[in-house]
Scaffold this active site. Structure first.
Site, PDB file in Angstrom:
ATOM      1  N   LYS A 183       0.861  -1.187   0.000  1.00 15.74           N
ATOM      2  CA  LYS A 183       0.000   0.000   0.000  1.00 15.74           C
ATOM      3  C   LYS A 183       0.895   1.235   0.000  1.00 15.74           C
ATOM      4  O   LYS A 183       1.531   1.543   1.004  1.00 15.74           O
ATOM      5  CB  LYS A 183      -0.899   0.042   1.246  1.00 15.74           C
ATOM      6  CG  LYS A 183      -1.977   1.125   1.111  1.00 15.74           C
ATOM      7  CD  LYS A 183      -2.549   1.567   2.438  1.00 15.74           C
ATOM      8  CE  LYS A 183      -1.750   2.672   3.092  1.00 15.74           C
ATOM      9  NZ  LYS A 183      -1.641   3.931   2.326  1.00 15.74           N
ATOM     10  N   GLU A 259      10.292   1.214   9.922  1.00 13.66           N
ATOM     11  CA  GLU A 259      11.250   2.308   9.670  1.00 13.66           C
ATOM     12  C   GLU A 259      10.501   3.596   9.948  1.00 13.66           C
ATOM     13  O   GLU A 259       9.627   3.984   9.163  1.00 13.66           O
ATOM     14  CB  GLU A 259      11.715   2.281   8.212  1.00 13.66           C
ATOM     15  CG  GLU A 259      12.509   1.063   7.820  1.00 13.66           C
ATOM     16  CD  GLU A 259      13.858   0.999   8.496  1.00 13.66           C
ATOM     17  OE1 GLU A 259      14.339   2.045   8.986  1.00 13.66           O
ATOM     18  OE2 GLU A 259      14.426  -0.092   8.557  1.00 13.66           O
ATOM     19  N   CYS A 293      13.443  11.431   6.166  1.00 17.19           N
ATOM     20  CA  CYS A 293      13.415  10.832   7.514  1.00 17.19           C
ATOM     21  C   CYS A 293      14.705  11.112   8.269  1.00 17.19           C
ATOM     22  O   CYS A 293      14.683  11.367   9.466  1.00 17.19           O
ATOM     23  CB  CYS A 293      13.156   9.337   7.428  1.00 17.19           C
ATOM     24  SG  CYS A 293      14.338   8.463   6.394  1.00 17.19           S
ATOM     25  N   GLU A 390       9.440  16.118  15.227  1.00 19.25           N
ATOM     26  CA  GLU A 390       9.901  15.935  13.844  1.00 19.25           C
ATOM     27  C   GLU A 390       9.070  16.891  12.977  1.00 19.25           C
ATOM     28  O   GLU A 390       7.879  16.683  12.761  1.00 19.25           O
ATOM     29  CB  GLU A 390       9.685  14.491  13.376  1.00 19.25           C
ATOM     30  CG  GLU A 390      10.224  14.270  11.969  1.00 19.25           C
ATOM     31  CD  GLU A 390       9.909  12.883  11.397  1.00 19.25           C
ATOM     32  OE1 GLU A 390       8.799  12.384  11.622  1.00 19.25           O
ATOM     33  OE2 GLU A 390      10.773  12.323  10.700  1.00 19.25           O
TER      34      GLU A 390
HETATM   35  P1  NAD Z   1       2.569   8.334   7.714  1.00 21.99           P
HETATM   36  O1  NAD Z   1       2.944   7.501   8.891  1.00 21.99           O
HETATM   37  O2  NAD Z   1       1.500   9.330   7.875  1.00 21.99           O
HETATM   38  O3  NAD Z   1       2.104   7.390   6.510  1.00 21.99           O
HETATM   39  C1  NAD Z   1       2.965   6.401   5.983  1.00 21.99           C
HETATM   40  C2  NAD Z   1       2.132   5.309   5.350  1.00 21.99           C
HETATM   41  O4  NAD Z   1       1.415   4.639   6.378  1.00 21.99           O
HETATM   42  C3  NAD Z   1       1.073   5.816   4.369  1.00 21.99           C
HETATM   43  O5  NAD Z   1       0.961   4.884   3.324  1.00 21.99           O
HETATM   44  C4  NAD Z   1      -0.185   5.846   5.219  1.00 21.99           C
HETATM   45  O6  NAD Z   1      -1.366   5.716   4.478  1.00 21.99           O
HETATM   46  C5  NAD Z   1       0.037   4.627   6.098  1.00 21.99           C
HETATM   47  N1  NAD Z   1      -0.641   4.636   7.399  1.00 21.99           N
HETATM   48  C6  NAD Z   1      -0.910   5.686   8.194  1.00 21.99           C
HETATM   49  N2  NAD Z   1      -1.529   5.264   9.322  1.00 21.99           N
HETATM   50  C7  NAD Z   1      -1.632   3.912   9.229  1.00 21.99           C
HETATM   51  C8  NAD Z   1      -2.180   2.904  10.067  1.00 21.99           C
HETATM   52  N3  NAD Z   1      -2.731   3.187  11.234  1.00 21.99           N
HETATM   53  N4  NAD Z   1      -2.122   1.619   9.656  1.00 21.99           N
HETATM   54  C9  NAD Z   1      -1.548   1.292   8.481  1.00 21.99           C
HETATM   55  N5  NAD Z   1      -1.032   2.212   7.633  1.00 21.99           N
HETATM   56  C10 NAD Z   1      -1.059   3.505   8.012  1.00 21.99           C
HETATM   57  O7  NAD Z   1       3.932   8.966   7.186  1.00 21.99           O
HETATM   58  P2  NAD Z   1       4.128   9.956   5.949  1.00 21.99           P
HETATM   59  O8  NAD Z   1       3.629  11.296   6.351  1.00 21.99           O
HETATM   60  O9  NAD Z   1       3.632   9.324   4.714  1.00 21.99           O
HETATM   61  O10 NAD Z   1       5.733   9.973   5.835  1.00 21.99           O
HETATM   62  C11 NAD Z   1       6.534  10.743   6.652  1.00 21.99           C
HETATM   63  C12 NAD Z   1       7.056   9.940   7.820  1.00 21.99           C
HETATM   64  O11 NAD Z   1       7.742   8.786   7.347  1.00 21.99           O
HETATM   65  C13 NAD Z   1       8.064  10.712   8.648  1.00 21.99           C
HETATM   66  O12 NAD Z   1       7.836  10.476  10.001  1.00 21.99           O
HETATM   67  C14 NAD Z   1       9.397  10.108   8.203  1.00 21.99           C
HETATM   68  O13 NAD Z   1      10.432  10.257   9.146  1.00 21.99           O
HETATM   69  C15 NAD Z   1       9.019   8.694   7.972  1.00 21.99           C
HETATM   70  N6  NAD Z   1       9.975   8.020   7.087  1.00 21.99           N
HETATM   71  C16 NAD Z   1      10.868   7.157   7.637  1.00 21.99           C
HETATM   72  C17 NAD Z   1      11.832   6.554   6.839  1.00 21.99           C
HETATM   73  C18 NAD Z   1      12.854   5.611   7.437  1.00 21.99           C
HETATM   74  O14 NAD Z   1      13.589   4.968   6.695  1.00 21.99           O
HETATM   75  N7  NAD Z   1      12.948   5.505   8.747  1.00 21.99           N
HETATM   76  C19 NAD Z   1      11.863   6.821   5.468  1.00 21.99           C
HETATM   77  C20 NAD Z   1      10.925   7.716   4.933  1.00 21.99           C
HETATM   78  C21 NAD Z   1       9.988   8.307   5.764  1.00 21.99           C
END
Ligand code: NAD
Length: 487
Positions: A183, A259, A293, A390
């Site tokens: 997804k 992650e 991230c 963050e």
């Molecule tokens: P997000 O957590 O809002 O969403 C990420 C994904 O998770 C999306 O596909 C979203 O639809 C899904 N999602 C959200 N809530 C969910 C739930 N309860 N159950 C299942 N799926 C769910 O994050 P974002 O805004 O898309 O991305 C930014 C975040 O991602 C930042 O915190 C960033 O640090 C992190 N990130 C981490 C890494 C890493 O390697 N550690 C890499 C890229 C981004």
């Protein structure tokens, strides 16, 4: 030939991708382009039924294709073909990515896409080289550890680097013999859909790569809670990661790789090459407008050189040419959404109310899209909102320290431990400090990932569990079985 393109003339993949073909559905969400705010596409949302169908399709495809049990070199060959097709179609994939996300068309082909193809090749080459082992046991016994794929991996990716993140999840999971139901972020699904389509063209059996569209609460929740999933692999925020852990605990325990978010420090000691440090710090917070991230958003500098470093940073924190992501001349990324722009602005305003001083930025930038000025805040403390949260935007805080111990105390974030940077010419200090930094990655006299796919990435503390990339990512997509034979 210019890379610029007309976003309105682009054909977008329509629907979920299940079992090798598109499955359109009623449009339940409207997508807005970060570059100009225009509503440009609708998105269907997969409910539990469709997620179930995707998982069952993946299971059936695994069984009928023998993907997990075939000669591993067959997987290697298919993944190499897929990487070749991704590279061959880099121009089109870049457009699908740039229209929806904050990634610039000028950076995608030679950057994200080339790196993703190479990463897939890296994992492809592990398929026939990593195995189990014979272990020492009593002489009249034979003990061994065999490894096997999990079956269907449920993967969820964020919006900030959609192609790269899809590659991080799909490459090792497929190489290790699994099928995947992925997804993507509801904001950036299109390039991932096309990558899935290309996997079938490359000869990866249909049904091994499935993409379900939708938001986290509906589609993500149905996926992570599905009992047919052997493992969950998630990249996103720590808040969503916690919700996923809860959902997994409620719906049936299964392994997961998470992650998550970060608030990474960059430590600059007085003996460092200040110009190099300023270049690295500025470059990495300007990249993708800080929506990274591992963004090194907390600058910690030895007091005697703080003024010089702050001045060097202010000089370098220039937004570059603003424009849409689909214009090859654009140098500075928009913010992903109006909501995220509001969040950045309100966190910076809160910091100022708490006493932070603005050395540069702290303002929205004009444009039809969502842009925020590169920002440097000083006069913050460990409890300032700008230091604890963050922000996920182009915002740096700068704090000073007197001793190594103070630097380490400031570096130690109560929640996050994703990455850290360290600038010094003293090798002993570099090694000493590196060992004490609570972070999954430490960069010394540089900042940011290289193209060394062998280096795993992942967080300490609430920045995550497990690793992506490197050998670890391959092994994280297989489980071990202990076998003991009485001879
Ligand atoms: P997000 O957590 O809002 O969403 C990420 C994904 O998770 C999306 O596909 C979203 O639809 C899904 N999602 C959200 N809530 C969910 C739930 N309860 N159950 C299942 N799926 C769910 O994050 P974002 O805004 O898309 O991305 C930014 C975040 O991602 C930042 O915190 C960033 O640090 C992190 N990130 C981490 C890494 C890493 O390697 N550690 C890499 C890229 C981004």
């Amino acid at each position: 030939m210019s890379l610029s393109f007309n976003p309105d003339a682009l054909d977008l993949p329509q629907g979920h991708f299940i079992g090798g073909s598109y499955r359109p559905g009623p449009e339940a969400m409207v997508l807005h382009r970060p570059s100009d705010g225009a509503a440009y596409a609708g998105l269907p949302v997969a409910g539990a039924d469709l997620v179930d169908e995707a998982v069952c399709t993946a299971k059936a495809a695994l069984k009928s294709s023998g993907w997990g049990t075939c000669q591993p070199r067959e997987r290697t060959r298919a993944l190499h073909r897929w990487a070749d097709l991704i590279e061959a179609e880099a121009g089109h994939l870049a457009q699908l990515e740039a229209v929806a996300s904050t990634r610039l068309i000028s950076q995608l082909v030679a950057g994200d896409i080339a790196v993703t193809a190479e990463q897939i090749r890296f994992f492809a080459e592990m398929a026939d080289k990593e195995g189990g082992e014979l272990v020492p046991t009593r002489g009249d016994q034979l003990g061994m550890i065999v490894t096997e794929p999990f079956g269907v991996v449920g993967a969820i990716t964020p919006w900030n680097f959609p192609i790269s993140m899809a590659g991080w999840k799909l490459g090792p999971a497929l190489a290790a013999g699994n099928a995947v139901v992925l997804k993507p972020s509801e904001m950036t699904p299109f390039a991932t859909l096309r990558m899935a389509e290309l996997s079938v063209q490359a000869g990866i059996p249909a049904g091994l790569v499935n993409v379900v569209l939708g938001d986290g609460r509906t589609t993500g929740n149905a996926l992570t809670g599905h009992t047919g999933i052997g493992k969950v692999s998630f990249t996103g925020s720590t808040v969503a990661g916690s919700a996923i852990m809860e959902n997994i605990a409620r719906s049936g325990v299964k392994p997961m790789t998470l992650e998550l978010g970060g608030k990474s420090p960059q430590l600059v000691f007085a003996d460092a090459d200040l110009s190099l440090a300023a270049d690295c710090i500025a470059r990495t917070i300007l990249f993708n407008a800080g929506q990274v991230c591992v963004a090194g958003s907390r600058v910690l500098v030895e007091a005697s050189v703080a003024e010089a470093l702050a001045a060097a940073l202010v000089a370098r924190l220039k937004a570059g040419h603003l424009g849409p992501t689909w214009d090859a001349a654009t140098e500075y990324s928009p913010i992903i959404s109006a909501r995220q722009l509001d969040r950045i602005d309100s966190l910076v305003s809160a910091a100022v109310t708490e006493g932070a001083e603005v050395l540069t930025g702290a303002a929205r930038l004009d444009g039809p899209g969502y842009f925020y000025a590169p920002t440097l805040l000083v006069g913050v403390t460990q409890t300032s909102t700008a230091v604890t949260e963050e922000i996920f935007g182009p915002v740096l805080t700068l704090q000073t320290f007197g001793t190594e111990e103070e630097a380490l105390a400031l570096a130690d974030h109560p929640t996050y431990g994703l990455a850290a940077g360290l600038f010094t010419r003293d090798l002993s200090r570099a090694m000493r400090v590196m060992k004490q930094l609570q972070a999954g990655t430490v960069w010394i006299n540089r900042y940011g990932r290289s193209r060394d796919h062998i280096l795993p990435t992942g967080g300490y503390k609430s920045s995550g569990i497990g690793k992506d990339l490197g050998r670890d990512a391959y092994h994280a997509n297989r489980r071990s079985k202990s076998v003991l034979i009485d001879l």
